[in-house]
Write an enzyme that holds these catalytic residues in place. Structure first.
Site, PDB file in Angstrom:
ATOM      1  N   SER A  90       0.830  -1.215   0.000  1.00  0.00           N
ATOM      2  CA  SER A  90       0.000   0.000   0.000  1.00  0.00           C
ATOM      3  C   SER A  90       0.858   1.258   0.000  1.00  0.00           C
ATOM      4  CB  SER A  90      -0.886   0.028   1.251  1.00  0.00           C
ATOM      5  OG  SER A  90      -1.431  -1.229   1.505  1.00  0.00           O
ATOM      6  N   PHE A  91       1.809   1.317   0.945  1.00  0.00           N
ATOM      7  CA  PHE A  91       2.476   2.612   1.131  1.00  0.00           C
ATOM      8  C   PHE A  91       3.575   2.873   0.114  1.00  0.00           C
ATOM      9  CE2 PHE A  91       4.741   5.929   3.701  1.00  0.00           C
ATOM     10  CZ  PHE A  91       3.739   6.870   3.553  1.00  0.00           C
ATOM     11  N   LYS A 184       7.404   1.573   9.651  1.00  0.00           N
ATOM     12  CA  LYS A 184       7.088   1.993  11.037  1.00  0.00           C
ATOM     13  C   LYS A 184       7.081   0.753  11.924  1.00  0.00           C
ATOM     14  CE  LYS A 184       4.157   5.885   9.623  1.00  0.00           C
ATOM     15  NZ  LYS A 184       2.774   6.415   9.591  1.00  0.00           N
ATOM     16  N   ALA A 216      -2.596   5.175   3.450  1.00  0.00           N
ATOM     17  CA  ALA A 216      -2.288   5.101   2.013  1.00  0.00           C
ATOM     18  C   ALA A 216      -3.519   5.353   1.142  1.00  0.00           C
ATOM     19  CB  ALA A 216      -1.678   3.743   1.692  1.00  0.00           C
ATOM     20  N   LYS A 267       2.773   4.461  17.733  1.00  0.00           N
ATOM     21  CA  LYS A 267       1.332   4.746  17.591  1.00  0.00           C
ATOM     22  C   LYS A 267       0.543   3.503  17.173  1.00  0.00           C
ATOM     23  CE  LYS A 267       1.246   4.753  12.934  1.00  0.00           C
ATOM     24  NZ  LYS A 267       0.395   3.919  12.061  1.00  0.00           N
ATOM     25  N   ASP A 320      -0.118  11.320  13.726  1.00  0.00           N
ATOM     26  CA  ASP A 320      -0.273   9.924  13.267  1.00  0.00           C
ATOM     27  C   ASP A 320      -1.062   9.110  14.282  1.00  0.00           C
ATOM     28  OD1 ASP A 320       2.147   7.547  11.844  1.00  0.00           O
ATOM     29  OD2 ASP A 320      -0.009   7.804  11.573  1.00  0.00           O
ATOM     30  N   ARG A 331      -4.716  -0.712   9.523  1.00  0.00           N
ATOM     31  CA  ARG A 331      -4.696  -2.158   9.715  1.00  0.00           C
ATOM     32  C   ARG A 331      -4.557  -2.490  11.195  1.00  0.00           C
ATOM     33  NH1 ARG A 331      -1.189  -2.112   5.303  1.00  0.00           N
ATOM     34  NH2 ARG A 331      -0.080  -0.754   6.717  1.00  0.00           N
ATOM     35  N   ASN A 332      -3.826  -1.659  11.955  1.00  0.00           N
ATOM     36  CA  ASN A 332      -3.665  -1.919  13.394  1.00  0.00           C
ATOM     37  C   ASN A 332      -4.984  -1.697  14.129  1.00  0.00           C
ATOM     38  OD1 ASN A 332      -0.654  -2.466  13.993  1.00  0.00           O
ATOM     39  ND2 ASN A 332      -0.618  -0.785  12.528  1.00  0.00           N
ATOM     40  N   GLU A 357       1.991  -3.663  11.929  1.00  0.00           N
ATOM     41  CA  GLU A 357       3.258  -3.647  12.692  1.00  0.00           C
ATOM     42  C   GLU A 357       3.029  -3.665  14.203  1.00  0.00           C
ATOM     43  OE1 GLU A 357       6.395  -2.972   9.557  1.00  0.00           O
ATOM     44  OE2 GLU A 357       6.297  -3.770  11.595  1.00  0.00           O
TER      45      GLU A 357
HETATM   46  N1  LIG Z   1      -0.225   1.455   4.557  1.00  0.00           N
HETATM   47  C1  LIG Z   1      -0.057   2.645   5.069  1.00  0.00           C
HETATM   48  O1  LIG Z   1      -0.994   3.465   5.112  1.00  0.00           O
HETATM   49  C2  LIG Z   1       1.295   3.023   5.632  1.00  0.00           C
HETATM   50  C3  LIG Z   1       1.578   4.375   5.830  1.00  0.00           C
HETATM   51  C4  LIG Z   1       2.815   4.736   6.340  1.00  0.00           C
HETATM   52  C5  LIG Z   1       3.752   3.760   6.647  1.00  0.00           C
HETATM   53  N2  LIG Z   1       3.455   2.455   6.438  1.00  0.00           N
HETATM   54  C6  LIG Z   1       4.482   1.472   6.796  1.00  0.00           C
HETATM   55  O2  LIG Z   1       5.090   0.987   5.590  1.00  0.00           O
HETATM   56  C7  LIG Z   1       5.530  -0.350   5.804  1.00  0.00           C
HETATM   57  C8  LIG Z   1       4.957  -1.184   4.693  1.00  0.00           C
HETATM   58  O3  LIG Z   1       3.587  -1.143   4.923  1.00  0.00           O
HETATM   59  P1  LIG Z   1       2.490  -1.343   3.801  1.00  0.00           P
HETATM   60  O4  LIG Z   1       1.256  -0.675   4.282  1.00  0.00           O
HETATM   61  O5  LIG Z   1       3.014  -0.974   2.451  1.00  0.00           O
HETATM   62  O6  LIG Z   1       2.330  -2.942   3.923  1.00  0.00           O
HETATM   63  P2  LIG Z   1       1.587  -3.909   2.918  1.00  0.00           P
HETATM   64  O7  LIG Z   1       1.201  -5.107   3.706  1.00  0.00           O
HETATM   65  O8  LIG Z   1       0.555  -3.143   2.179  1.00  0.00           O
HETATM   66  O9  LIG Z   1       2.755  -4.281   1.873  1.00  0.00           O
HETATM   67  C9  LIG Z   1       3.953  -4.850   2.320  1.00  0.00           C
HETATM   68  C10 LIG Z   1       4.811  -5.071   1.089  1.00  0.00           C
HETATM   69  O10 LIG Z   1       6.069  -5.612   1.507  1.00  0.00           O
HETATM   70  C11 LIG Z   1       6.344  -6.782   0.721  1.00  0.00           C
HETATM   71  N3  LIG Z   1       7.152  -7.713   1.511  1.00  0.00           N
HETATM   72  C12 LIG Z   1       6.755  -8.510   2.520  1.00  0.00           C
HETATM   73  N4  LIG Z   1       7.786  -9.251   2.958  1.00  0.00           N
HETATM   74  C13 LIG Z   1       8.873  -8.911   2.194  1.00  0.00           C
HETATM   75  C14 LIG Z   1      10.229  -9.336   2.145  1.00  0.00           C
HETATM   76  N5  LIG Z   1      10.679 -10.262   2.992  1.00  0.00           N
HETATM   77  N6  LIG Z   1      11.048  -8.764   1.236  1.00  0.00           N
HETATM   78  C15 LIG Z   1      10.589  -7.823   0.392  1.00  0.00           C
HETATM   79  N7  LIG Z   1       9.302  -7.381   0.369  1.00  0.00           N
HETATM   80  C16 LIG Z   1       8.468  -7.930   1.274  1.00  0.00           C
HETATM   81  C17 LIG Z   1       4.978  -7.361   0.413  1.00  0.00           C
HETATM   82  O11 LIG Z   1       5.063  -8.201  -0.723  1.00  0.00           O
HETATM   83  C18 LIG Z   1       4.170  -6.098   0.135  1.00  0.00           C
HETATM   84  O12 LIG Z   1       4.349  -5.684  -1.203  1.00  0.00           O
HETATM   85  C19 LIG Z   1       5.031  -0.755   7.199  1.00  0.00           C
HETATM   86  O13 LIG Z   1       6.057  -0.635   8.137  1.00  0.00           O
HETATM   87  C20 LIG Z   1       3.944   0.278   7.494  1.00  0.00           C
HETATM   88  O14 LIG Z   1       3.811   0.520   8.890  1.00  0.00           O
HETATM   89  C21 LIG Z   1       2.254   2.052   5.936  1.00  0.00           C
HETATM   90  O1  LIG Z   2      -2.578   0.777   8.556  1.00  0.00           O
HETATM   91  P1  LIG Z   2      -1.639   1.151   9.702  1.00  0.00           P
HETATM   92  O2  LIG Z   2      -2.266   0.931  11.048  1.00  0.00           O
HETATM   93  O3  LIG Z   2      -0.293   0.529   9.521  1.00  0.00           O
HETATM   94  O4  LIG Z   2      -1.440   2.738   9.623  1.00  0.00           O
HETATM   95  C1  LIG Z   2      -1.089   3.262   8.391  1.00  0.00           C
HETATM   96  C2  LIG Z   2      -0.211   4.485   8.603  1.00  0.00           C
HETATM   97  O5  LIG Z   2       0.905   4.201   9.429  1.00  0.00           O
HETATM   98  C3  LIG Z   2      -0.994   5.645   9.130  1.00  0.00           C
HETATM   99  O6  LIG Z   2      -0.128   6.746   9.251  1.00  0.00           O
END
Ligand SMILES: NC(=O)c1ccc[n+]([C@@H]2O[C@H](COP(=O)([O-])OP(=O)(O)OC[C@H]3O[C@@H](n4cnc5c(N)ncnc54)[C@H](O)[C@@H]3O)[C@@H](O)[C@H]2O)c1
Ligand SMILES: O=P(O)(O)OC[C@H](O)CO
EC number: 1.1.1.94
Length: 443
Positions: A90-91, A184, A216, A267, A320, A331-332, A357
């Site tokens: 997503s992110f 995060k 995201a 958070k 946040d 998701r959390n 996370e």
């Molecule tokens: N989704 C949000 O809104 C958001 C916002 C800010 C920060 N984040 C942070 O960004 C990070 C990623 O989150 P997300 O939301 O994109 O998660 P997600 O579950 O949407 O995607 C995770 C991605 O990582 C890949 N992945 C998993 N294991 C892997 C590995 N061993 N090697 C390489 N790639 C791998 C998956 O295939 C997937 O494409 C997290 O730490 C999250 O907290 C997410």
């Molecule tokens: O979906 P979460 O709970 O990982 O939160 C997404 C982002 O970290 C929000 O800032």
């Protein structure tokens, strides 16, 4: 590998950021097509107009055209930064899209070759962001080496469990690129934050962390959002601001890497608590109390681990915390809500099917806080419920019965030391254990 010196002159073999931001305009996309700001902004304006009874009316078309002019300015001066985003979830996808829309040269690394093919063909991320068209300039690759070579900045958006492994995999191809963590979390068992892992695995690399209220899906909807880039390197902070800044996404800067990173990691713990509270249908008073005490725990843990407590008053702290604790997009929050509805943690994680996370962060912070005597009652309570199968309501009652405390300990310290308070909460939680045992024998 060129090293960045800490007097803010990051000198990269791939170019100095201060020079790189002058643009050669190669691509002037027509913003009258689907790339123009989404109608959503107009929707917000229309709602504002409707509600502004008696106030000066906003003319949506004038505001919309101002936003378009703003976006056109960015397009006319694309920052030809060469960026790699690792993690096609997503992110990573949402941020890569923002940078591509700003005219940067962007490649998104996705592990799965078939997914790369599908994204290249459809310009959508069907699994994580279904229905959202991505910028047609965004490139995709499953070849990690090719993705990170000849880039200015490498953004990591993989789960914390994959962070170290990903850094090890790109290490042979680092020739001066900067690294920015979007992740995060806290590494299992080492309590390491992502910046610690970067310093561990790529000790010479110029790095930063980015964190803030950044759901995201809302970013894909062009909902006005903001984030924080924290780095010791001013050129890197400016480069990330230039790469991602737009009328829909503001990038603020900080030099408190520890504080910004901890805000984003901690958070997630309290989003799980708030999701559980929502399942119990609590009122606004309870949510406000929980949010405020969560901020107290975050800043306390931050100070104990070298952060500036004031950072938690910013976007990566209270900002946040509010967004993640209030939204079912989190998701959390969703994990907490499933737990509160009686689902087991394993079943909830399986049903979610995405990264949450906070489940790991609760364990890491509980263990570190217990070890170092940092008073983290909400974290300890969540740990008792998730990992020791304690009754949530019993644990919550103990939290309410805890003794008299100061509201803000940086204003008036607690009567007792954090170590004493931690011992008290541990005793209270084990009382719940005894209560359960008594109940059990009475059943
Ligand atoms: N989704 C949000 O809104 C958001 C916002 C800010 C920060 N984040 C942070 O960004 C990070 C990623 O989150 P997300 O939301 O994109 O998660 P997600 O579950 O949407 O995607 C995770 C991605 O990582 C890949 N992945 C998993 N294991 C892997 C590995 N061993 N090697 C390489 N790639 C791998 C998956 O295939 C997937 O494409 C997290 O730490 C999250 O907290 C997410
Ligand atoms: O979906 P979460 O709970 O990982 O939160 C997404 C982002 O970290 C929000 O800032």
């Amino acid at each position: 590998m060129t090293s960045a010196n800490k007097d803010n002159t990051a000198n990269h073999s791939t170019g100095d950021f201060t020079d790189k931001t002058t643009a050669q305009t190669e691509h002037k996309p027509d913003i009258s097509n689907n790339e123009k700001p989404s109608g959503l902004l107009a929707g917000i304006i229309e709602r504002a107009t409707k509600s502004g009874v008696g106030r000066r009316k906003l003319d949506p078309s004038i505001v919309e055209s101002d936003v378009e002019k703003n976006m056109q300015k960015i397009r006319d001066n694309p920052t030809k930064l060469r960026l790699a985003f690792l993690g096609g979830g997503s992110f990573g996808t949402a941020m890569a899209n923002l940078a591509a829309r700003n005219g940067c040269d962007v490649t998104l690394w996705v592990r799965n070759k078939r997914t790369v093919k599908a994204m290249t063909k459809t310009q959508t991320n069907k699994k994580y962001l279904p229905g959202y068209k991505l910028d047609d300039r965004l490139k995709y690759s499953h070849d990690l080496a090719a993705t990170v070579k000849n880039k200015d900045i490498i953004f990591l958006a993989v789960p914390s469990s994959a962070f170290r492994e990903t850094l090890k995999n790109i290490a042979p191809f680092i020739t001066g690129q900067s690294v920015v963590s979007l992740t995060k979390g806290m590494e299992k068992d080492t309590f390491a934050l992502m910046s610690d892992i970067i310093k561990d695995e790529l000790p010479e690399v110029n790095f930063g962390v980015m964190s803030g209220p950044n759901l995201a899906i809302e970013i894909m909807k062009n909902m006005p959002s903001a984030t924080v880039i924290a780095s010791d390197s001013e050129p890197l902070r400016h480069a990330v601001q230039a790469a991602l800044h737009s009328a829909f996404f503001r990038v603020f800067a900080s030099d408190d890497v520890k504080g910004v990173e901890l805000g984003g990691a901690l958070k997630n713990i309290y989003a799980i608590a708030m999701g559980m509270a929502a399942a119990y249908d609590v009122g606004e008073n309870t949510k406000a109390m929980l949010l405020t005490r969560a901020l107290a725990e975050m800043s306390r843990f931050g100070v104990e681990t070298g952060a500036n407590p004031l950072t938690f008053l910013g976007l990566s702290g209270v900002g946040d915390l509010y967004a993640t604790c209030s939204s079912e997009l989190s998701r959390n929050f969703r994990i907490g809500n499933m737990l509160g509805s009686g689902m087991s943690i394993d079943a909830a994680v399986k049903k979610l099917g995405q990264t949450a996370e906070g489940v790991n962060t609760i364990q890491q912070v509980h263990e570190k806080a217990t070890k170092e005597g940092i008073y983290m009652p909400i974290t300890h309570a969540l740990y008792a419920v998730i990992y020791e199968d304690k009754a949530a309501l019993g644990v919550a009652l103990h939290l309410m019965e805890a003794g008299f405390r100061s509201d803000v300990e940086f204003v008036m310290p607690h009567d007792h030391s954090n170590a004493e308070l931690t011992a008290q909460i541990q005793a209270a939680t084990s009382d719940t254990d005894d209560d359960n045992a008594t109940k059990g024998s009475g059943e």
